[in-house]
Design a protein around this motif. Structure first.
Motif, short mmCIF file in Angstrom:
data_model
loop_
_atom_site.label_atom_id
_atom_site.label_comp_id
_atom_site.label_asym_id
_atom_site.label_seq_id
_atom_site.Cartn_x
_atom_site.Cartn_y
_atom_site.Cartn_z
N SER A 65 10.28 40.57 74.75
CA SER A 65 10.55 39.14 74.59
C SER A 65 11.43 38.64 75.72
N SER A 66 11.25 37.39 76.07
CA SER A 66 12.09 36.78 77.10
C SER A 66 13.43 36.33 76.53
N ARG A 67 13.56 36.37 75.23
CA ARG A 67 14.82 35.99 74.60
C ARG A 67 15.88 37.06 74.84
N LYS A 68 17.13 36.66 74.72
CA LYS A 68 18.21 37.62 74.85
C LYS A 68 18.56 38.19 73.48
N ASN A 69 19.28 39.30 73.47
CA ASN A 69 19.78 39.93 72.24
C ASN A 69 18.65 40.27 71.25
N VAL A 70 17.66 40.99 71.73
CA VAL A 70 16.52 41.35 70.89
C VAL A 70 16.51 42.86 70.67
N PHE A 71 16.38 43.28 69.41
CA PHE A 71 16.15 44.70 69.15
C PHE A 71 14.93 44.87 68.26
N GLN A 72 14.33 46.07 68.33
CA GLN A 72 13.07 46.34 67.64
C GLN A 72 13.26 47.42 66.59
N ILE A 73 12.61 47.23 65.43
CA ILE A 73 12.58 48.23 64.37
C ILE A 73 11.14 48.69 64.21
N THR A 74 10.92 49.99 64.31
CA THR A 74 9.59 50.58 64.15
C THR A 74 9.62 51.51 62.94
N THR A 75 8.72 51.29 61.98
CA THR A 75 8.69 52.08 60.75
C THR A 75 7.71 53.24 60.87
N LEU A 76 7.80 54.16 59.91
CA LEU A 76 6.88 55.30 59.90
C LEU A 76 5.43 54.87 59.71
N SER A 77 5.23 53.74 59.04
CA SER A 77 3.87 53.26 58.78
C SER A 77 3.27 52.52 59.96
N GLY A 78 4.03 52.40 61.06
CA GLY A 78 3.51 51.74 62.26
C GLY A 78 3.77 50.26 62.32
N ASN A 79 4.60 49.73 61.44
CA ASN A 79 4.99 48.32 61.51
C ASN A 79 6.13 48.15 62.52
N GLU A 80 6.06 47.06 63.29
CA GLU A 80 7.09 46.79 64.30
C GLU A 80 7.62 45.37 64.11
N PHE A 81 8.95 45.25 64.12
CA PHE A 81 9.60 43.96 63.95
C PHE A 81 10.60 43.74 65.08
N LEU A 82 10.71 42.50 65.53
CA LEU A 82 11.75 42.11 66.49
C LEU A 82 12.74 41.22 65.76
N LEU A 83 14.04 41.49 65.94
CA LEU A 83 15.10 40.65 65.37
C LEU A 83 15.98 40.15 66.49
N GLN A 84 16.43 38.88 66.39
CA GLN A 84 17.16 38.28 67.49
C GLN A 84 18.12 37.21 67.00
N SER A 85 19.23 37.07 67.73
CA SER A 85 20.18 35.97 67.52
C SER A 85 20.82 35.64 68.86
N ASP A 86 21.07 34.37 69.10
CA ASP A 86 21.70 33.97 70.36
C ASP A 86 23.19 34.31 70.38
N ILE A 87 23.78 34.56 69.21
CA ILE A 87 25.21 34.85 69.11
C ILE A 87 25.41 36.35 69.24
N ASP A 88 26.11 36.76 70.28
CA ASP A 88 26.21 38.19 70.62
C ASP A 88 26.79 39.02 69.50
N PHE A 89 27.91 38.60 68.94
CA PHE A 89 28.59 39.47 67.98
C PHE A 89 27.80 39.58 66.66
N ILE A 90 27.02 38.54 66.35
CA ILE A 90 26.22 38.60 65.12
C ILE A 90 25.10 39.63 65.25
N ILE A 91 24.36 39.57 66.36
CA ILE A 91 23.24 40.50 66.52
C ILE A 91 23.75 41.92 66.73
N LEU A 92 24.91 42.07 67.38
CA LEU A 92 25.48 43.40 67.57
C LEU A 92 25.89 44.00 66.23
N ASP A 93 26.46 43.17 65.37
CA ASP A 93 26.87 43.65 64.04
C ASP A 93 25.65 44.06 63.21
N TRP A 94 24.58 43.27 63.30
CA TRP A 94 23.35 43.61 62.58
C TRP A 94 22.75 44.92 63.10
#
Length: 475
Positions: free
Chosen positions: A151-180
């Motif tokens: 993604s071109s967005r900042k502060n993005v991390f990805q979760i990949t499950t055993l079943s092959g599902n992939e999710f991207l989670l993002q927040s513009d606020i640094d400390f919030i996404i870091l805490d998550w």
């Protein structure tokens, strides 16, 4: 009118290769029929309404679980660890790539899964109470990582499950996404890597095993005394009584007695079975016990990090294995000596994780509650030099254990910043990590996000202006 019919009732145990459950069943045959076509199989254990219940295994352990499954609720229903709004995009479903569509979701993290709600917080909470379905992610065996190419967005991390599902989670606020990120990673680390991933944790299993062993002990003696030809009928009586209400009441009673018999922490300490704790004790209590103004555990961790961790990428930001950190915590609480050079503490992130945990578990943070508002007012001052003088004045008024421990810690962090070109940990990064850990309000009334900004700024200023606030960095 009652029909006179001879009914031949016989019990037989179905082969496990055909049924897989080993349930005891009763076959009822009509004596007037010359064929077995009219024979019917029914479970021997019926509910009050006459409906067939789930077959029960003969195995004692399975039997104990059957007895206790209505007594102890599943752990998944117990506690929400974190919740809030994040930007979410599902980019793969079962390994099949999906078109990326970002949307705002109310995210709820529990011990084993993440749930996404499209509605507002109030509607999501209502759905959770009424049991309505939401999009759920099983964290068992999942993988989490920061990503820049998805993604071109900042502060993005990805979760990949055993079943092959992939999710991207993002927040513009640094400390919030870091805490998550850290909260989800810690949740994943706590879960076993085995894809089967049992839904109940080890402690619950121990309670079940203890209670079931106590409950069934008298049945064991009966089984030994019975002759082989009578065991089948005994199993029937055992299974039949297991579904009885009185047995459930007895299980509850025994479980209650088991819990109430546990000695208190004070009793165990008085008997010498548990020593005085390091983690979770007040700072001044730990220092008085050690006849020092800086806890020895803090000194040991700092020494270990400066010895082999100053150049490590993401030092203090990257999380160590939680199970190993908890093991270190237990050893520190129970033993007087600790060798952090031992191979089991080879991962320096375990040491930094334990140090952060020590400060998080202080009943009163390193910056005392009574000083919180005064530090916030000081950081709000417009003139930079005035801010420094105000912070310095407050530091000098702190109790000796707080002041001296703070000085040792921030001196150490200046050495981390000095190696920022290698460890990639700037003053701002360390402020985000340590601000909420060292400084928090006693009663946060809805101003958590605002307070977190000030917490980070205070930690950054004390780090960047260490020599002016605490004296020379060479002290």
């Amino acid at each position: 009118m009652q029909k006179s019919t001879n009914v031949d009732t016989s019990m037989e145990t179905l082969s496990s290769s055909h049924q897989g459950t080993g349930a005891v069943q009763m076959r009822i045959k009509n004596a007037n029929s010359h064929h077995d076509r009219l024979s019917q199989s029914k479970s021997m254990i019926l509910t009050d309404a006459g409906k067939v219940t789930e077959p029960i295994s003969r195995h004692r352990r399975n039997h104990s679980q059957h007895l206790l499954k209505d007594v102890i609720p599943p752990l998944e229903q117990l506690m929400v660890e974190k919740e809030g709004y994040l930007q979410k995009a599902k980019i793969a479903d079962g390994g099949k790539k999906l078109r990326k569509n970002w949307s705002t979701s109310w995210v709820v993290l529990s011990s084993r899964k993440i749930e996404f709600y499209k509605e507002s917080k109030q509607q999501a909470l209502s759905n959770m109470k009424t049991g309505q379905k939401s999009e759920s992610v099983d964290l068992c065996g999942a993988h989490i990582e920061w990503t820049k190419d998805k993604s071109s967005r900042k502060n993005v991390f990805q979760i990949t499950t055993l079943s092959g599902n992939e999710f991207l989670l993002q927040s513009d606020i640094d400390f919030i996404i870091l805490d998550w990120f850290h909260a989800i990673k810690n949740a994943i680390d706590r879960l076993p890597k085995d894809p089967s991933c049992p839904s109940r944790n080890l402690e619950l299993f121990k309670i079940q095993r203890s209670c079931s062993t106590e409950l069934l002990s008298h049945h064991d003696s009966d089984m030994k005394e019975q002759k082989p030809e009578h065991r089948k009928s005994l199993m029937f009586r055992l299974h039949h009584s297991a579904s009885d209400t009185s047995d459930r009441s007895r299980v509850k009673s025994r479980l209650k007695k088991f819990i109430t018999r546990r000695p208190s922490l004070k009793t165990l300490q008085e008997k010498g079975l548990i020593k005085d704790q390091i983690f979770g004790s007040h700072l001044h209590t730990v220092c008085e016990r050690e006849n020092s103004t800086v806890p020895w555990f803090v000194k040991q961790c700092i020494e270990a990090v400066e010895k082999r961790g100053l150049d490590v990428d993401g030092i203090y930001r990257v999380s160590g294995n939680l199970a190993t950190i908890q093991k270190l915590r237990f050893i520190v609480n129970q033993e007087e000596k600790l060798n952090l050079d031992d191979s089991q503490w080879e991962d320096i992130h375990v040491v930094t994780g334990a140090l952060k945990m020590f400060f998080r578990e202080l009943p009163e943070p390193l910056f005392p509650y009574s000083f919180f508002e005064r530090f916030v007012e000081a950081i709000k001052k417009q003139d930079h030099n005035t801010r420094i003088e105000a912070i310095k004045s407050l530091v000098q008024k702190l109790p000796a254990p707080n002041r001296d421990t703070m000085k040792v810690l921030f001196k150490h962090l200046t050495k981390i910043v000095a190696k920022a070109s290698k460890n990639l940990m700037s003053t701002q990064s360390l402020g985000i990590v340590f601000g909420p850990t060292l400084l928090r309000a006693e009663n946060d009334s809805g101003n958590m996000a605002v307070h977190m900004v000030y917490q980070n700024q205070i930690a950054e200023l004390m780090l960047s202006e260490y020599s002016k606030i605490f004296g020379s960095a060479e002290d």
